[in-house]
Design a protein around this motif. Structure first.
Motif, PDB file in Angstrom:
ATOM      1  N   UNK A   1       0.617  -0.929  -0.058  1.00 56.41           N
ATOM      2  CA  UNK A   1      -0.233  -0.214  -0.243  1.00 56.41           C
ATOM      3  C   UNK A   1       0.938   1.236  -0.044  1.00 56.41           C
ATOM      4  N   UNK A   2       1.908   0.470   0.771  1.00 56.92           N
ATOM      5  CA  UNK A   2       2.610   1.876   0.519  1.00 56.92           C
ATOM      6  C   UNK A   2       3.402   2.816  -0.481  1.00 56.92           C
ATOM      7  N   UNK A   3       4.340   1.264  -1.489  1.00 55.04           N
ATOM      8  CA  UNK A   3       4.464   1.466  -2.643  1.00 55.04           C
ATOM      9  C   UNK A   3       3.603   2.213  -3.672  1.00 55.04           C
ATOM     10  N   UNK A   4       2.499   1.841  -3.318  1.00 58.05           N
ATOM     11  CA  UNK A   4       1.497   2.316  -4.514  1.00 58.05           C
ATOM     12  C   UNK A   4       1.515   3.914  -4.231  1.00 58.05           C
ATOM     13  N   UNK A   5       1.147   4.337  -2.647  1.00 60.86           N
ATOM     14  CA  UNK A   5       0.780   5.867  -2.377  1.00 60.86           C
ATOM     15  C   UNK A   5       1.972   6.536  -3.059  1.00 60.86           C
ATOM     16  N   UNK A   6       3.160   6.025  -3.443  1.00 56.49           N
ATOM     17  CA  UNK A   6       4.112   7.026  -3.927  1.00 56.49           C
ATOM     18  C   UNK A   6       3.825   6.813  -5.551  1.00 56.49           C
ATOM     19  N   UNK A   7       3.184   6.079  -6.345  1.00 54.81           N
ATOM     20  CA  UNK A   7       2.479   5.750  -7.605  1.00 54.81           C
ATOM     21  C   UNK A   7       1.412   7.270  -7.585  1.00 54.81           C
ATOM     22  N   UNK A   8       1.261   7.777  -9.236  1.00 55.62           N
ATOM     23  CA  UNK A   8       0.014   7.608  -9.827  1.00 55.62           C
ATOM     24  C   UNK A   8      -0.839   7.011 -10.860  1.00 55.62           C
ATOM     25  N   UNK A   9       0.246   5.844 -11.668  1.00 51.58           N
ATOM     26  CA  UNK A   9      -0.636   4.779 -12.545  1.00 51.58           C
ATOM     27  C   UNK A   9       0.840   3.599 -11.865  1.00 51.58           C
ATOM     28  N   UNK A  10      -0.439   2.421 -12.150  1.00 47.05           N
ATOM     29  CA  UNK A  10      -0.701   1.359 -12.206  1.00 47.05           C
ATOM     30  C   UNK A  10      -0.648   0.609 -13.545  1.00 47.05           C
ATOM     31  N   UNK A  11       0.290  -1.076 -13.897  1.00 53.26           N
ATOM     32  CA  UNK A  11       0.048  -1.284 -14.697  1.00 53.26           C
ATOM     33  C   UNK A  11      -0.509  -2.907 -14.331  1.00 53.26           C
ATOM     34  N   UNK A  12      -1.427  -2.863 -14.956  1.00 50.51           N
ATOM     35  CA  UNK A  12      -2.045  -4.302 -14.244  1.00 50.51           C
ATOM     36  C   UNK A  12      -1.447  -5.649 -15.001  1.00 50.51           C
ATOM     37  N   UNK A  13      -0.684  -6.275 -15.003  1.00 50.68           N
ATOM     38  CA  UNK A  13      -0.852  -7.501 -15.744  1.00 50.68           C
ATOM     39  C   UNK A  13      -1.366  -8.848 -15.319  1.00 50.68           C
ATOM     40  N   UNK A  14      -2.130  -9.049 -16.424  1.00 48.86           N
ATOM     41  CA  UNK A  14      -2.499 -10.404 -16.309  1.00 48.86           C
ATOM     42  C   UNK A  14      -2.767 -11.625 -17.131  1.00 48.86           C
ATOM     43  N   UNK A  15      -2.586 -12.874 -16.650  1.00 51.50           N
ATOM     44  CA  UNK A  15      -2.095 -13.827 -18.025  1.00 51.50           C
ATOM     45  C   UNK A  15      -3.442 -14.410 -18.679  1.00 51.50           C
ATOM     46  N   UNK A  16      -2.899 -14.255 -19.595  1.00 58.83           N
ATOM     47  CA  UNK A  16      -3.984 -14.945 -21.115  1.00 58.83           C
ATOM     48  C   UNK A  16      -4.276 -15.595 -21.034  1.00 58.83           C
ATOM     49  N   UNK A  17      -3.344 -17.004 -19.851  1.00 59.68           N
ATOM     50  CA  UNK A  17      -3.942 -18.206 -20.067  1.00 59.68           C
ATOM     51  C   UNK A  17      -4.221 -18.496 -18.869  1.00 59.68           C
ATOM     52  N   UNK A  18      -4.749 -17.924 -17.910  1.00 60.33           N
ATOM     53  CA  UNK A  18      -5.125 -17.782 -16.531  1.00 60.33           C
ATOM     54  C   UNK A  18      -6.676 -16.613 -16.528  1.00 60.33           C
ATOM     55  N   UNK A  19      -6.117 -15.411 -16.485  1.00 61.39           N
ATOM     56  CA  UNK A  19      -7.273 -14.493 -16.053  1.00 61.39           C
ATOM     57  C   UNK A  19      -7.266 -14.030 -15.135  1.00 61.39           C
ATOM     58  N   UNK A  20      -8.193 -13.796 -14.268  1.00 60.70           N
ATOM     59  CA  UNK A  20      -8.348 -12.668 -13.102  1.00 60.70           C
ATOM     60  C   UNK A  20      -8.584 -13.822 -12.176  1.00 60.70           C
ATOM     61  N   UNK A  21      -7.291 -13.183 -11.748  1.00 62.51           N
ATOM     62  CA  UNK A  21      -6.948 -14.348 -10.241  1.00 62.51           C
ATOM     63  C   UNK A  21      -7.377 -13.893  -8.428  1.00 62.51           C
ATOM     64  N   UNK A  22      -6.927 -13.922  -7.037  1.00 61.59           N
ATOM     65  CA  UNK A  22      -7.433 -13.199  -6.449  1.00 61.59           C
ATOM     66  C   UNK A  22      -6.463 -12.076  -5.781  1.00 61.59           C
ATOM     67  N   UNK A  23      -5.530 -11.731  -6.166  1.00 66.02           N
ATOM     68  CA  UNK A  23      -4.350 -11.099  -5.760  1.00 66.02           C
ATOM     69  C   UNK A  23      -4.997  -9.913  -6.699  1.00 66.02           C
ATOM     70  N   UNK A  24      -5.126 -10.118  -8.378  1.00 64.08           N
ATOM     71  CA  UNK A  24      -5.639  -9.577  -9.464  1.00 64.08           C
ATOM     72  C   UNK A  24      -6.176  -8.607  -8.638  1.00 64.08           C
ATOM     73  N   UNK A  25      -7.198  -9.059  -8.155  1.00 60.92           N
ATOM     74  CA  UNK A  25      -8.626  -8.345  -7.784  1.00 60.92           C
ATOM     75  C   UNK A  25      -8.047  -7.582  -6.743  1.00 60.92           C
ATOM     76  N   UNK A  26      -7.203  -8.028  -5.730  1.00 55.99           N
ATOM     77  CA  UNK A  26      -7.239  -7.357  -3.937  1.00 55.99           C
ATOM     78  C   UNK A  26      -6.183  -5.978  -4.259  1.00 55.99           C
ATOM     79  N   UNK A  27      -5.186  -6.306  -5.497  1.00 58.15           N
ATOM     80  CA  UNK A  27      -4.326  -5.335  -5.109  1.00 58.15           C
ATOM     81  C   UNK A  27      -4.644  -4.587  -6.330  1.00 58.15           C
ATOM     82  N   UNK A  28      -5.445  -4.633  -7.598  1.00 56.49           N
ATOM     83  CA  UNK A  28      -6.209  -3.564  -8.185  1.00 56.49           C
ATOM     84  C   UNK A  28      -7.192  -2.927  -7.183  1.00 56.49           C
ATOM     85  N   UNK A  29      -8.208  -3.490  -6.391  1.00 58.15           N
ATOM     86  CA  UNK A  29      -9.068  -2.251  -5.531  1.00 58.15           C
ATOM     87  C   UNK A  29      -7.877  -1.286  -4.737  1.00 58.15           C
ATOM     88  N   UNK A  30      -6.782  -1.772  -4.181  1.00 55.91           N
ATOM     89  CA  UNK A  30      -5.901  -1.754  -3.367  1.00 55.91           C
ATOM     90  C   UNK A  30      -5.449  -0.630  -4.547  1.00 55.91           C
TER      91      UNK A  30
END
Lengths: 604, 366
Positions: A93-122
């Motif tokens: 959360x502190x790293x995110x607070x240092x940024x203006x943007x985030x690249x969300x990487x999603x695996x094309x073979x897997x899709x959205x996973x638990x930490x994808x969502x958790x990190x996105x919401x964060x």
């Protein structure tokens, strides 16, 4: 020029584990010529061996990339790497607070996973601009269209222009760099205000002292300034400011608002530069610190003992060195009748525990015995007092206890729908309280449970993975304490309590667990000169019992002529075996017996 | 240094290999026996020592033939009253018409014969791959006695597949009635590199408790019949202890010749490689390092009924076992595995059964 504020981009990469975060970071470094090809080892940003082996990022780092964009301008891209595990949520959360943007990487073979969502919401909580990137499109099983639709459905991000890349092969990496420039906003920054810089990481270096990684939000800081840590109040003279290149630090005259870089100031321990704290200057101090600082408290505790008592000092040295670099690690001396002198250590979670344990064994060459991990329980006593217990040894007399509370978590499990049954069985077995279940897509579900922390700190994740053939992902957040029926189980060998084996457990599970522990010990304690009763007790009441019979036969009754050396070798072997034994009262207990009990899981 | 010692001669020949045995032996072929005897005699000539016990062990020493044994002994400087033991296979010396000159054997000086009976029960011996039983042993003893050799020892084994306390009793009955003066009782131990090792799961081995019971049974039965249980595996009528083996247990020096034979000389332990051709070729023994320290002395002494006698220990090492040792011994005494007296610590029969552990604990406290 890259020094103009509008040409700065501060961003991080977020992803579910193994979706290719580190590989993408490597490609970005390579494409911006930040690192010579010959210096490329895989996943440069993960510096610790252990990180590389486990494929997870433990400590965040920040790197500045110079990128000449399609518009002809050169941009300073500050990539802030984030830890990828739930144990390190606060650091994330502190790293995110240092940024203006985030690249969300999603695996094309897997899709959205638990930490994808958790990190996105964060990331959304921090108002970051999110740039979705679909990775691993080179794999035959990749289905970028489906995954793009999933991201749009589940998260609500527009994926029509999302780069479809292969971080492995380098395909379409330029598109990602362009997206960073066009989509992520430049920092809003005012150099004239008093300095406020957010610490998002700090690393101990034996030459420079602590290297403090900061995002300057307002004002400036330069060598010679006296800096003040606003939460701790500690002050230091700034020796050097700079920013990180991929492989070497690059000192600079000053760090100004909007920039990401490092400060060194002869700081001795990372405890003096805690993640989340705000740096200001003594000459022109800010009135208020940046929001969001909290001191992270360990959630999981266990005793760590040297297998050989002579290594106690070495263990202390090693822990002190690790703590220099890890403010979340706590330890204090502890004595156990069974294990001798050791330390009670606190961790953010089980992964954190495992990492520390492995580093102690690997980097410091120590043989360790660890006790059952415990969470922090709150015990309400008859006198109205409430105490916190992280060590079963300190558990009060049951007669004095009015009630007990244990930490609970809010847990989400994402899985293909075919495993719903088995996952619910597991959660039910772990005293979970079912909340609800959502279909993310037609065949993938989000199962929401409330789970007691002590049921998941040990082997929950491993069990979940094995029961779902690796398909389920898991994320949790600690929500608070709840009343619970807890008891302390004591193990008695020959009538004496083995403190290192005591643990706190829910009363519903006490009997079955007690029986299994007794059996395990019986099977793993070698026969000795006398019969050894193995008893498991709650308070004074024995609830399970086994017996290790007295040794009857250990003899060399054979004609060896004058072969005395053979007899001597036998004694040597005996000596080797004894070395791995812990003498407890009158009973010798081999390390394996401890391990067998500590590693007791659902399959035993 | 005394020049009066024990001599052990390892004879590495057997007609066939028993399925449980991992001692060094091979089937004699060509002139290997002749060359072995010559190599042995060459070494004996060089020793320049006088011996008061000689032991032919194997393998099957009787396979050498009486003439060779006699020839070897002519080259040994023997004191009057020397105990000379020969291990013999009953299938050879107890057969219908043995090609074995018992009178010459007696004349050569052999005055003690150890016969490998193992079991008086046919099915048990068959399991072990040994044919000769009660009948042959009885005959052998008769022939030896007629030749003037009365000091007979029998080897018996416990823990044989299929063995029960009842069958063991019949073996022990036979041993007592045979008139043997000495009985060695060994436990079958499944050794690697033996056929038994590979087939151990199919073997109907008595369980550990039964083997322990049989050990106690043996001790009780034989002491009841007038034998002394003077060492973990050895019983004798009074005065018929194996003097040669006692030297091992008293930590005295001995010379071992022959492939795989061990020596203890000048404070060091040695052994010859398990290679008959190397022995014939004149190879030197390999040194195993210094022997005879206090720990070793205790290890060996505690195998004996008399146990560790403090004055003997003091004479040898110049100090007494300390308080820690006595404390440990008293602790072990509580469990009934040893007896502590003012003069000695000695293992009980129950203690013999776990002697490795008891000895280890006591040495650690030395």
């Amino acid at each position: 020029m890259a020094d103009k504020k509008e040409n700065i981009r501060n961003f991080c990469i977020i992803a579910h584990i193994d979706h290719g975060k580190s590989t993408l970071a490597d490609r970005l470094l390579e494409k911006t010529d930040s690192v010579a090809l010959r210096d490329m080892t895989e996943q440069l940003l993960d510096k610790m061996d252990l990180e590389r082996e486990r494929g997870i990022t433990i400590k965040a780092h920040a790197v500045r990339l110079d990128y000449k964009a399609a518009d002809g301008d050169t941009y300073a891209l500050n990539l802030i790497d984030t830890p990828g595990h739930v144990d390190f949520n606060y650091e994330v959360s502190r790293s995110l607070a240092a940024c203006e943007g985030a690249i969300l990487v999603v695996d094309a073979t897997q899709g959205v996973e638990a930490q994808t969502l958790a990190n996105t919401y964060l990331a959304l909580d921090h108002d970051l601009e999110i740039v979705p990137v679909i990775n691993k499109v080179d794999l035959p099983s990749a289905d970028p269209d489906r995954v793009a639709a999933e991201i749009e459905d589940v998260i609500g991000l527009d994926c029509s222009t999302a780069p479809r890349v292969s971080a492995k092969t380098g395909l379409n990496i330029e598109q990602v760099l362009e997206k960073i420039v066009t989509d992520i906003p430049s920092p809003v920054a005012d150099d004239s205000l008093p300095c406020r810089a957010l610490i998002f990481d700090s690393v101990y270096d034996s030459y420079k002292g602590v290297i403090v990684y900061v995002r300057v939000k307002e004002g400036k800081i330069k060598p010679g300034d006296t800096l003040v840590m606003m939460a701790s109040g500690a002050s230091f003279t700034v020796v050097e400011t700079g920013y990180m290149r991929a492989t070497v630090p690059q000192p600079c005259e000053e760090l100004s608002a909007g920039q990401v870089g490092y400060i060194t100031a002869s700081i001795k321990t990372v405890g003096d530069a805690r993640v989340g704290d705000t740096v200001t200057t003594a000459a022109n101090p800010a009135k208020e610190p940046l929001p969001g600082y909290r001191k992270v408290n360990p959630m999981v505790y266990c005793g760590i003992y040297p297998a050989d008592g002579a290594d106690y000092e070495a263990l202390r040295d090693a822990l002190e060195k690790l703590q220099l670099n890890d403010a979340a690690l706590s330890f204090e001396p502890e004595t156990s009748g069974a294990l001798g002198f050791g330390f009670r250590c606190g961790f953010l979670g089980l992964l954190h525990l495992e990492i520390i344990q492995e580093r102690l064994e690997r980097e410091y060459d120590l043989d360790l015995v660890t006790t059952v991990p415990s969470v922090v329980y709150k015990i309400n006593l008859a006198g109205g007092e409430q105490i916190e217990i992280d060590n079963p040894t300190h558990y009060p007399d049951p007669a004095d206890i009015v009630s007990c509370e244990e930490p609970f978590t809010d847990a989400h499990i994402y899985s293909p729908s075919e495993y719903v049954g088995t996952i619910m069985d597991l959660c039910q077995d772990r005293r979970g309280v079912f909340k609800n279940m959502d279909y993310i897509t037609t065949d993938r579900v989000d199962i929401h449970y409330e789970l007691p922390l002590n049921e998941i700190i040990y082997d929950f994740f491993d069990t979940l993975k094995s029961r779902t053939r690796g398909y389920a992902s898991f994320d949790y957040e600690i929500t608070g304490y709840r009343q619970s029926k807890l008891v302390k189980l004591d193990v008695l060998l020959n009538g004496d309590i083995v403190d290192a084996l005591s643990f706190i457990i829910h009363s519903d599970k006490a009997y079955s667990k007690a029986r299994r522990i007794a059996e395990k010990l019986k099977d793993n304690i070698p026969r000795q000169m006398f019969e050894i009763p193995v008893q498991i007790a709650i308070g004074g009441k024995v609830i399970a019992r086994e017996t290790v019979k007295a040794m009857r036969k250990d003899v060399l009754a054979k004609c060896y002529g004058g072969d005395i050396t053979r007899k001597k070798k036998l004694l040597e072997k005996q000596k080797e075996g004894k070395k791995r034994m812990r003498k407890f009262g009158t009973v010798e207990v081999p390390q394996e017996a401890f391990m067998a009990v500590l590693k007791l899981d659902d399959n035993d | 240094m005394t020049d009066c010692r024990a001599l052990y001669i390892h004879v590495p020949f057997c007609r066939g290999k028993c399925r449980y045995c991992d001692f060094y032996s091979l089937t004699p072929h060509g002139d290997v026996v002749k060359r072995y005897v010559s190599a042995l005699i060459r070494r004996l000539e060089k020793t320049g020592m006088t011996f008061d016990t000689v032991y032919f062990g194997g393998g099957t020493p009787s396979l050498l033939g009486v003439e060779n044994i006699s020839e070897i002994l002519k080259n040994v400087d023997i004191l009057p009253g020397c105990e000379i033991t020969l291990e013999a296979n009953p299938s050879q010396i107890g057969s219908e018409e043995p090609d074995f000159d018992f009178d010459l054997l007696s004349k050569s000086g052999v005055n003690r014969v150890s016969i490998g009976l193992q079991s008086a029960v046919d099915s048990e011996r068959k399991m072990l791959g040994r044919s000769a039983g009660k009948e042959q042993v009885t005959k052998a003893i008769e022939r030896l006695r007629n030749a003037g050799i009365d000091n007979i020892s029998l080897d018996v084994m416990t823990g044989i597949p299929g063995q029960t306390p009842e069958t063991l009793k019949s073996t022990l009955d036979f041993c007592v009635q045979s008139g043997a003066k000495h009985i060695s009782v060994y436990m079958l131990k499944i050794e690697k590199n033996t056929p038994f090792f590979k087939m151990q799961n199919q073997l109907n081995l008595p369980d550990e408790d039964t083997v322990c019971d049989m050990y106690l049974q043996t001790s009780g039965f034989l002491t009841g019949a007038g034998f002394e249980h003077y060492e973990i595996s050895n019983f004798s009528l009074p005065g018929f202890e194996s003097r040669h083996n006692l030297k091992y247990w008293h930590c005295e020096e001995y010379l071992g010749l022959g492939p795989a034979a061990h020596s203890f000389a000048d404070g060091k332990r040695f052994h010859y490689e398990r290679d008959v051709e190397a022995f014939i070729g004149g190879c030197e023994p390999v040194c195993d390092g210094v022997g005879g320290d206090a720990g070793e002395y205790v290890m060996l002494a505690l195998r004996l009924k008399e146990g560790l006698e403090f004055t003997r220990f003091f004479e040898k090492f110049g100090f007494m076992p300390g308080d820690a040792f006595l404390k440990k011994a008293k602790e072990i005494e509580k469990y009934g595995f040893c007896v502590v007296s003012p003069d000695a610590v000695a293992l009980t029969v129950k203690g013999f059964l776990i002697s490795n552990t008891v000895i280890y604990e006591l040495i650690q406290a030395l």
